[in-house]
Design a protein around this motif. Structure first.
Motif, PDB file in Angstrom:
ATOM      1  N   UNK A 172     -41.983  23.414  34.160  1.00 33.15           N
ATOM      2  CA  UNK A 172     -40.977  23.487  33.632  1.00 33.15           C
ATOM      3  C   UNK A 172     -40.015  24.788  33.533  1.00 33.15           C
ATOM      4  N   UNK A 173     -40.908  25.902  33.781  1.00 30.83           N
ATOM      5  CA  UNK A 173     -40.343  27.125  34.040  1.00 30.83           C
ATOM      6  C   UNK A 173     -39.869  27.606  35.499  1.00 30.83           C
ATOM      7  N   UNK A 174     -40.712  27.102  36.538  1.00 34.71           N
ATOM      8  CA  UNK A 174     -40.149  27.149  37.806  1.00 34.71           C
ATOM      9  C   UNK A 174     -38.923  26.363  38.015  1.00 34.71           C
ATOM     10  N   UNK A 175     -38.824  25.158  37.515  1.00 35.88           N
ATOM     11  CA  UNK A 175     -37.700  24.428  37.776  1.00 35.88           C
ATOM     12  C   UNK A 175     -36.299  25.011  37.111  1.00 35.88           C
ATOM     13  N   UNK A 176     -36.637  25.975  36.312  1.00 36.50           N
ATOM     14  CA  UNK A 176     -35.224  26.520  35.519  1.00 36.50           C
ATOM     15  C   UNK A 176     -35.179  28.014  35.965  1.00 36.50           C
ATOM     16  N   UNK A 177     -35.881  28.455  36.941  1.00 30.63           N
ATOM     17  CA  UNK A 177     -35.563  30.178  37.604  1.00 30.63           C
ATOM     18  C   UNK A 177     -34.359  29.880  38.078  1.00 30.63           C
TER      19      UNK A 177
ATOM     20  N   UNK B   7     -41.977  33.996  36.690  1.00 29.67           N
ATOM     21  CA  UNK B   7     -42.437  32.872  36.339  1.00 29.67           C
ATOM     22  C   UNK B   7     -44.092  33.271  36.108  1.00 29.67           C
ATOM     23  N   UNK B   8     -44.681  34.082  36.514  1.00 33.44           N
ATOM     24  CA  UNK B   8     -46.143  34.205  36.252  1.00 33.44           C
ATOM     25  C   UNK B   8     -46.155  35.027  34.847  1.00 33.44           C
ATOM     26  N   UNK B   9     -45.121  35.975  34.368  1.00 33.81           N
ATOM     27  CA  UNK B   9     -45.036  36.577  33.169  1.00 33.81           C
ATOM     28  C   UNK B   9     -44.708  35.467  32.092  1.00 33.81           C
TER      29      UNK B   9
ATOM     30  N   UNK C 107     -40.087  29.704  47.004  1.00 34.48           N
ATOM     31  CA  UNK C 107     -40.225  28.832  46.009  1.00 34.48           C
ATOM     32  C   UNK C 107     -41.844  28.198  46.242  1.00 34.48           C
ATOM     33  N   UNK C 108     -42.296  27.852  44.856  1.00 37.09           N
ATOM     34  CA  UNK C 108     -43.479  27.576  45.095  1.00 37.09           C
ATOM     35  C   UNK C 108     -43.813  26.200  45.700  1.00 37.09           C
ATOM     36  N   UNK C 109     -42.718  25.455  45.879  1.00 37.31           N
ATOM     37  CA  UNK C 109     -42.928  24.198  46.700  1.00 37.31           C
ATOM     38  C   UNK C 109     -41.755  24.381  47.565  1.00 37.31           C
TER      39      UNK C 109
END
Length: 242
Positions: A60-65, A26-28, A206-208
């Motif tokens: 958007x990226x986080x929700x698709x990991x 996610x960070x990258x 998870x971030x949330x």
């Protein structure tokens, strides 16, 4: 009187369950894609400022990991009109793979949890086999899964299709209903449920966590946990469930 359930085998997702690498990806991806966002148009109602647009990209990226990286990039590219080239996609793959290979750590508590769980186990992941194997070796978990590593790149369609989970069950020579799967993404939970496995959702990286727990339950997980200390007890409850 309690009677033994038919669950006899464990199938784990890799990134986000065994390896704490999705936060790295996610960070990258956010770092690499943010400069590619088109300039804000005057009067653009979608984003009030650069900060909100950055937050939208991050979400958007986080929700698709958990997706294939190619599919994730396709969807984010379309949503934000990035216009990614083939070369840029290849660079993103290399950047994510290199960072995960160099920085991934075991999910806190996973080694101890696996030691307490006596079921035969396998890995079922959307990542490619070399990345899975290198990450498991780096984190000291490879011996736990050697010979039972399944990549969607090798067996058919990626999650949310059930192919990689079905391959893991076939590798054991058992009905998928005798497996309990553990996955941390909506994509993965849907895949395991479609394969006919019992499914536990893990929200610990998870971030949330609260939002992810709701999403994993809605996707088909029977229970969700966020601490690996809970993992062995949940498996025990499933194995002995009436």
């Amino acid at each position: 009187m309690m009677t033994r359930q038919s669950i006899t085998h464990l199938v784990c997702d890799c990134d986000g369950v065994l390896l704490d690498s999705e936060s790295i990806a996610l960070r990258v991806l956010h770092r690499e894609l943010l400069p590619l966002l088109p300039a804000l148009a005057a009067g653009d109602a979608a984003y009030s400022d650069e900060e909100s647009r950055s937050a939208a990209l991050h979400a958007a990226i986080a929700n698709r990991l958990g997706m294939y990286t190619d599919l994730l990039l396709d969807e984010v590219d379309a949503e934000f009109e990035l216009g990614l080239s083939v070369q840029q996609v290849e660079h993103l793959h290399e950047s994510v793979g290199r960072a995960c290979g160099e920085e991934a750590q075991p999910v806190p508590g996973i080694a101890e949890a696996l030691q307490a769980i006596r079921l035969p186990r396998a890995v079922a992941s959307n990542s490619d086999a070399p990345r899975i194997e290198s990450g498991l070796r780096r984190c000291g978990l490879y011996a736990q899964f050697e010979g039972r590593i399944y990549s969607a790149h090798d067996v058919g369609k990626p999650k949310p299709a059930p192919d990689v989970y079905l391959a893991a069950a076939a590798g054991f020579g058992i009905d998928p209903a005798r497996c309990v799967a553990v996955d941390d993404s909506v994509t993965g939970v849907r895949a395991a449920a479609a394969a006919g496995m019992h499914v536990l959702g893990f929200a610990g990286v998870a971030h949330d966590r609260k939002a992810m727990a709701r999403q994993l339950l809605a996707a088909g997980a029977s229970k969700v946990f966020d601490d690996m200390k809970q993992f062995p007890q949940l498996i025990c409850e499933l194995v002995w469930l009436r």
